[in-house]
Design an enzyme around this catalytic site. Structure first.
Site, PDB file in Angstrom:
ATOM      1  N   ARG A   1      20.194   9.147  78.709  1.00  0.00           N
ATOM      2  CA  ARG A   1      20.986   7.981  78.331  1.00  0.00           C
ATOM      3  C   ARG A   1      20.064   6.873  77.806  1.00  0.00           C
ATOM      4  O   ARG A   1      18.942   6.694  78.299  1.00  0.00           O
ATOM      5  CB  ARG A   1      21.727   7.492  79.577  1.00  0.00           C
TER       6      ARG A   1
ATOM      7  N   SER B   1      28.493   5.259  81.468  1.00  0.00           N
ATOM      8  CA  SER B   1      29.038   6.166  80.460  1.00  0.00           C
ATOM      9  C   SER B   1      30.256   6.891  81.012  1.00  0.00           C
ATOM     10  O   SER B   1      30.522   6.871  82.217  1.00  0.00           O
ATOM     11  CB  SER B   1      27.958   7.190  80.093  1.00  0.00           C
TER      12      SER B   1
ATOM     13  N   GLY C   1      35.189   8.712  74.767  1.00  0.00           N
ATOM     14  CA  GLY C   1      35.060   7.484  75.534  1.00  0.00           C
ATOM     15  C   GLY C   1      35.711   7.635  76.896  1.00  0.00           C
ATOM     16  O   GLY C   1      35.606   8.670  77.545  1.00  0.00           O
TER      17      GLY C   1
ATOM     18  N   ASN D   1      27.505   6.291  70.418  1.00  0.00           N
ATOM     19  CA  ASN D   1      28.634   5.428  70.762  1.00  0.00           C
ATOM     20  C   ASN D   1      29.687   5.443  69.667  1.00  0.00           C
ATOM     21  O   ASN D   1      30.228   6.491  69.377  1.00  0.00           O
ATOM     22  CB  ASN D   1      28.198   4.017  71.153  1.00  0.00           C
TER      23      ASN D   1
ATOM     24  N   THR E   1      30.895  10.298  69.691  1.00  0.00           N
ATOM     25  CA  THR E   1      30.282  11.251  70.607  1.00  0.00           C
ATOM     26  C   THR E   1      30.557  12.692  70.185  1.00  0.00           C
ATOM     27  O   THR E   1      31.418  12.954  69.356  1.00  0.00           O
ATOM     28  CB  THR E   1      30.793  10.973  72.041  1.00  0.00           C
TER      29      THR E   1
HETATM   30  N1  GLY Z   1      29.448   5.791  74.592  1.00  0.00           N
HETATM   31  C1  GLY Z   1      30.374   6.665  75.157  1.00  0.00           C
HETATM   32  C2  GLY Z   1      30.048   7.052  76.549  1.00  0.00           C
HETATM   33  O1  GLY Z   1      28.905   6.963  76.932  1.00  0.00           O
HETATM   34  O2  GLY Z   1      30.888   7.466  77.297  1.00  0.00           O
END
Ligand code: GLY
Length: 576
Positions: free
Chosen positions: A104, A456, A477, A405, A385
């Site tokens: 991440r 996330s 998301g 993102n 994603t």
């Molecule tokens: N940016 C999407 C997530 O990390 O869930």
């Protein structure tokens, strides 16, 4: 139109007698006695092809996952990439636990909670979404190198070779990429660097036209040559810092040289005789899934697909998302009360307020926790994603969900690197951007702090059922969690369901705030809708379908794999 791609095969191209090495994939007692067949599911046929080539060259599932991830960075440049991050969930055939490699992104050291506010404390519109200030320190290069070094068997250069070829030779634009670039055209045209790549001749490339990314090819070659050190140190790192700083961002050399992946124990729990292994913090996915499924076990069973089932799903998600908003963040900065949040006792109590005849308004849940510790900040991350699932013929498994993102991340390319920067900073809870009515301060577990990983929703998942193992995940998301919840329920409750039916099933979503039930447009019957409305659900059909689930199923009795791609991912119309 080029379909998204899932391929399984009998291993005719598989490695001949090569040994698998590494702590996770080293065959343990009883491992791989009867080789299983291979399967890869990803969002793009060229990425799947890259992974299959690596399997054919003797690589294992970790090797193939690295190759697929790198290729996706080239051919799905709006979704994930070298300028972003993600989570790899890896498990060898004989292992029950597996490991999560957390790649991440992290907040730069100079980041602070007021960085997206003006002098009067008002939010600067889109400052956490557009441009260099929105970009967190990328984790994917380190993640690829780590997975290859620790769990793979082939050199990183060999694993990145297909991606480097795709970037330097180019690849043909399909209808999906054409539709997505067209959707993003105005935003892309604002940055000369990104426009030069994706709007050649000043317009979206037509179907069949080739997109070449020579600068990205060079960047990938540097990563390949030096185990990702070529990304985090030296000339490329300096160029990235220079480019970000000159566009108003905060990166320093030390941010890049200090980046580290983290190995984590995945979240693992049982649901009605099956085992779910999924992402742990800093993904909220594992906690939300575990809470939702545990609450469902305390509630009366409902017929799969019925409005009663949808009502229960919405009500448990409402409660789990409330806890997510109040308690979850990067575990290095904030110790979430996981013992409580995951205890059966607590979840039974939370489920006890679920009524079959009507909703519990989210406002009522908010009142229940007034004055208790925890800061109630709604999730903000939106979905782009990508996801890939790989099983090799030894039965080793990788599920990886990767992101920059939102669509095309920060909407800029960093200098001469060819890298599309992420806008992952927007996944932090933002002060000042939330409704005053909630009395929020923007503090809490997921507030911006230097070096911190934003919370996330990405949830690569392994589901072990009596029928076999399901290796799956999806973009989307905060909706990632409801998609995986529905998929898990379907797999467990519908014994004959096929992998293709799992990824295609109609979708619904609730996330506590806003207090509404989002539904996939055009797929639910009027009676079904009326039944939910009569319980008080505020139903909102989404403008587009969402998700792009990728799944590989390994049949326990035959060892055969079946890969399935979400039909929604085949066009540019789905909202990821
Ligand atoms: N940016 C999407 C997530 O990390 O869930």
């Amino acid at each position: 139109m080029i379909p998204a791609d899932g391929v399984t095969r009998r291993g005719a191209l598989g490695r001949l007698g090569a040994l698998v090495a590494g702590p996770v994939f080293a065959p343990g007692a009883g491992a791989a006695a009867a080789p299983t067949r291979e399967g890869i599911a990803s969002a793009h046929p060229l990425a799947t092809e890259a992974g299959l080539r690596i399997l054919a060259e003797g690589g294992n599932a970790a090797d193939a996952a690295v190759a697929v991830a790198a290729a996706l960075a080239v051919v799905e440049p709006f979704a994930s990439g070298i300028g972003g991050g993600g989570f790899f969930l890896l498990r060898r055939a004989s292992d029950v636990r597996g490991v999560m490699v957390d790649a991440r992104e992290t907040a730069p050291q100079r980041a602070h909670t007021r960085m997206y506010l003006d002098g009067d404390g008002f939010p600067l519109p889109r400052a956490s979404l557009d441009g260099a200030l929105a970009a967190a320190i990328p984790g994917l290069p380190a993640g690829l190198a780590h997975v290859a070094r620790v769990y793979g068997t082939l050199p990183l250069g060999q694993l990145l070779a297909p991606a480097i070829r795709l970037a330097s030779d180019g690849f043909p634009v399909d209808s999906r990429l054409n539709a997505i670039i067209t959707l993003a055209e105005r935003r892309l045209s604002r940055d000369a660097g990104i426009a030069a790549i994706f709007l050649p001749d000043g317009r979206p490339p037509v179907v069949g036209e080739r997109i070449r990314q020579p600068a990205l090819a060079e960047t990938l070659a540097r990563i390949a040559a030096d185990d990702a050190r070529g990304f985090y140190r030296g000339a490329l790192a300096s160029e990235l810092v220079r480019a970000v700083r000159s566009s108003g961002g905060l990166w320093t050399d030390a941010d890049l040289s200090g980046y580290q992946v983290v190995e984590r124990v995945p979240q693992s729990f049982r649901y009605r005789g099956s085992r779910v292994t999924t992402a742990s913090l800093p993904s909220a996915g594992g906690v939300v899934l575990a809470q939702s499924l545990t609450m469902l076990q305390a509630l009366p069973p409902a017929t799969p697909g019925s409005p009663e089932e949808a009502h229960l799903v919405a009500e448990v998600l409402r409660r789990a998302f409330q806890d997510r908003a109040r308690h979850l963040g990067d575990p290095a900065f904030h110790a979430a009360p996981l013992d409580m949040l995951l205890s059966r006792d607590y979840l039974r109590k939370r489920a006890a307020s679920v009524r079959m005849d009507r909703i519990t308004a989210s406002e009522a849940l908010t009142r229940e926790v007034a004055g208790l510790p925890g800061s109630d900040v709604a999730p903000r991350e939106s979905g782009n994603t990508t996801h890939l699932s790989v099983v090799d013929r030894e039965g080793n498994q990788v599920a990886a969900t990767l992101t920059i993102n939102t669509l095309f991340g920060a909407g800029i390319v960093a200098g001469s690197s060819g890298i599309v920067l992420n806008n992952e900073m927007d996944d932090f809870a933002m002060p000042g951007s939330l409704p005053n009515a909630y009395g929020l301060t923007g503090g809490g577990a997921n507030r911006i702090e230097p070096g911190k990983r934003p919370l996330s929703s990405m949830s690569p998942t392994l589901l072990d059922t009596p029928r076999g193992t399901w290796v799956l995940g999806t973009p989307g998301g905060s909706r990632i969690m409801s998609m995986l919840l529905l998929a898990t329920m379907d797999i467990v409750h519908r014994p004959g369901i096929t992998p293709q039916e799992v990824v295609a099933r109609p979708r619904l979503h609730h996330q506590y705030r806003p207090d509404r039930l989002d539904i996939e447009p055009g797929v639910f019957s009027p009676d079904w809708l009326a039944s939910l409305e009569s319980r008080g659900h505020r139903i909102q059909p989404a403008a587009r379908p969402w998700g792009n689930m990728q799944l590989v199923f390994v049949d326990r009795s035959s060892g055969q794999t079946l890969a399935a791609n979400d039909p929604r991912g085949r066009t540019g119309i789905a909202w990821f």
